[in-house]
Design a protein around this motif. Structure first.
Motif, mmCIF file in Angstrom:
data_model
loop_
_atom_site.group_PDB
_atom_site.id
_atom_site.type_symbol
_atom_site.label_atom_id
_atom_site.label_comp_id
_atom_site.label_asym_id
_atom_site.label_seq_id
_atom_site.Cartn_x
_atom_site.Cartn_y
_atom_site.Cartn_z
ATOM 1 N N ALA A 10 -1.894 22.121 40.762
ATOM 2 C CA ALA A 10 -2.211 22.242 39.335
ATOM 3 C C ALA A 10 -2.326 20.865 38.692
ATOM 4 O O ALA A 10 -3.219 20.612 37.874
ATOM 5 N N PHE A 11 -1.425 19.950 39.071
ATOM 6 C CA PHE A 11 -1.485 18.572 38.576
ATOM 7 C C PHE A 11 -2.813 17.920 38.986
ATOM 8 O O PHE A 11 -3.519 17.347 38.154
ATOM 9 N N GLY A 100 12.785 13.603 32.913
ATOM 10 C CA GLY A 100 12.868 12.863 34.171
ATOM 11 C C GLY A 100 12.330 13.654 35.347
ATOM 12 O O GLY A 100 11.874 13.082 36.342
ATOM 13 N N VAL A 101 12.349 14.976 35.221
ATOM 14 C CA VAL A 101 11.898 15.842 36.316
ATOM 15 C C VAL A 101 10.864 16.864 35.847
ATOM 16 O O VAL A 101 9.943 17.201 36.575
ATOM 17 N N GLY A 124 1.043 16.877 34.456
ATOM 18 C CA GLY A 124 1.877 17.893 35.088
ATOM 19 C C GLY A 124 2.028 19.140 34.243
ATOM 20 O O GLY A 124 1.829 19.125 33.023
ATOM 21 N N VAL A 125 2.383 20.228 34.913
ATOM 22 C CA VAL A 125 2.649 21.480 34.210
ATOM 23 C C VAL A 125 4.133 21.822 34.311
ATOM 24 O O VAL A 125 4.773 22.103 33.312
ATOM 25 N N ILE A 126 4.686 21.760 35.501
ATOM 26 C CA ILE A 126 6.110 22.053 35.676
ATOM 27 C C ILE A 126 6.888 20.754 35.879
ATOM 28 O O ILE A 126 7.801 20.452 35.128
ATOM 29 N N PHE A 127 6.488 19.979 36.874
ATOM 30 C CA PHE A 127 7.228 18.766 37.227
ATOM 31 C C PHE A 127 6.528 17.502 36.730
ATOM 32 O O PHE A 127 5.318 17.349 36.902
ATOM 33 N N PHE A 133 4.800 9.410 39.971
ATOM 34 C CA PHE A 133 4.400 8.890 41.281
ATOM 35 C C PHE A 133 3.023 8.223 41.225
ATOM 36 O O PHE A 133 2.807 7.188 41.843
ATOM 37 N N PHE A 134 2.094 8.815 40.485
ATOM 38 C CA PHE A 134 0.727 8.289 40.417
ATOM 39 C C PHE A 134 0.502 7.339 39.236
ATOM 40 O O PHE A 134 -0.628 6.947 38.945
#
Length: 172
Positions: A10-11, A100-101, A124-127, A133-134
């Motif tokens: 999804a990301f 943070g997460v 992101g949608v959830i995390f 990271f990117f």
């Protein structure tokens, strides 16, 4: 594992929607809303939904994901999708720890800003770890984000038919 695989997808899909002009024409309908609230979570062009459904079905087939795991992901995904588009203000400290997460409303609200630097962050949608990271993570701005929506529309509201036709307009 299914939640991680599909959330990363999804990301990546969301990122592609901002980078690939053909996909952006459809995804821009989602960003056209100048009032950021839970209804924004449902403002997607049918073309984007159909293309993304094909991507998800391909992943389910390739990875052999179970139906139960897929349904669990969809429930979690939809909860986060509605929550992050909601006009919700979490206590700053709580939001700071969670972000943070996880994706929190302020992070995604920033993504809907008319500022291109903000629009090209926090996919992101959830995390939130994928954005980190990117190198696409932008922390939640203290206070209001400013204008949300598409700069080219200003405060103009599009009708349902204008939204449907948006990706097919020659002047875009």
């Amino acid at each position: 594992m299914t939640v991680l695989v599909l959330d990363f997808t999804a990301f990546a899909w969301h990122r592609a929607n901002h980078r690939v002009p053909f996909l952006w024409r459809f995804h821009a309908v989602h960003h056209s809303e100048s009032n950021f609230d839970a209804s924004t979570a449902f403002r997607f062009h049918i073309g984007e939904l159909l293309i993304s459904l094909g991507v998800r079905l391909a992943l389910v087939t390739v990875f052999g994901l179970s139906v139960i795991a897929l349904l669990f992901f969809e429930l979690v995904y939809q909860f986060f999708n509605i929550m992050e588009h909601g006009n919700i203000r979490l206590p700053r400290r709580f939001e700071s720890v969670l972000s943070g997460v996880l994706i929190v409303p302020a992070l995604h609200r920033r993504h809907h800003s008319t500022d291109p630097r903000d629009q090209n962050s926090n996919f992101g949608v959830i995390f939130s770890v994928w954005d980190r990271f990117f190198g696409l993570y932008r922390s939640a701005a203290p206070g209001p984000v400013g204008r949300v929506g598409l700069a080219e529309l200003g405060e103009r509201k599009l009708t349902v038919w204008e939204l449907f036709a948006w990706p097919f307009r020659r002047d875009r």
